[in-house]
Design an enzyme around this catalytic site. Structure first.
Site, short mmCIF file in Angstrom:
data_model
loop_
_atom_site.label_atom_id
_atom_site.label_comp_id
_atom_site.label_asym_id
_atom_site.label_seq_id
_atom_site.Cartn_x
_atom_site.Cartn_y
_atom_site.Cartn_z
CB ALA A 46 2.27 26.05 26.15
CE1 TYR A 48 -0.30 20.74 22.40
CE2 TYR A 48 1.85 19.71 22.21
CZ TYR A 48 0.88 20.54 21.70
OH TYR A 48 1.07 21.17 20.50
CD GLU A 55 -14.86 14.29 24.62
OE1 GLU A 55 -14.76 13.58 23.61
OE2 GLU A 55 -13.98 15.12 24.95
CB CYS A 86 -9.51 10.48 23.60
SG CYS A 86 -9.40 11.21 25.26
#
Length: 130
Positions: A46, A48, A55, A86
């Site tokens: 929650a 983040y 990965e 990312c």
């Protein structure tokens, strides 16, 4: 291991993802220099910033098991949209992998391959910290 087998492991890892907030499920599989494979999935939180990317989890498991050389990483999502690592994951991979690491992705029309150097040119390395 060939790219198809590695991508299959990444797809299996998607099924173990915990992503109740983004509902974007990602799996990864990384192959070490000796052919051992490790998988990871995204684990959201929650808060983040505490979430873990697939990965990173696969790489961390491999490093924790004593591996330092890597041949390839495969990444897939539940949407099979060709997701690539990312920027943060690219940098984490660059800590342990050279520019030639194969990065196998899962677009709707088959699979795509890149090198880490193509995805992250002029990366930050330990040499920059000296």
């Amino acid at each position: 291991m060939d790219d198809t087998e590695l991508l299959s492991l990444a797809r299996e890892a998607v099924e173990r993802s915990y992503a109740p907030y983004s509902e974007y499920y990602v799996g990864a599989a990384i192959e070490t220099g000796d052919g051992t494979t490790f998988t990871g999935c995204n684990v959201e939180n929650a808060n983040y910033s505490n979430s873990v990317h697939a990965e990173e989890l696969a790489l961390s498991k491999a490093v924790a098991a004593g591996h330092r050389g890597f041949e390839a990483v495969a990444v897939s999502s539940d949407r099979r949209d060709g997701v690539t690592p990312c920027g943060m994951c690219r940098q984490s991979l660059a800590e342990f992998c050279d520019d030639g690491l194969r990065v196998v992705c899962d677009p709707p029309d088959g699979r795509a391959s890149y090198t880490l150097g193509e995805l992250l040119p002029d990366t930050i390395t330990a040499g920059h910290l000296e």
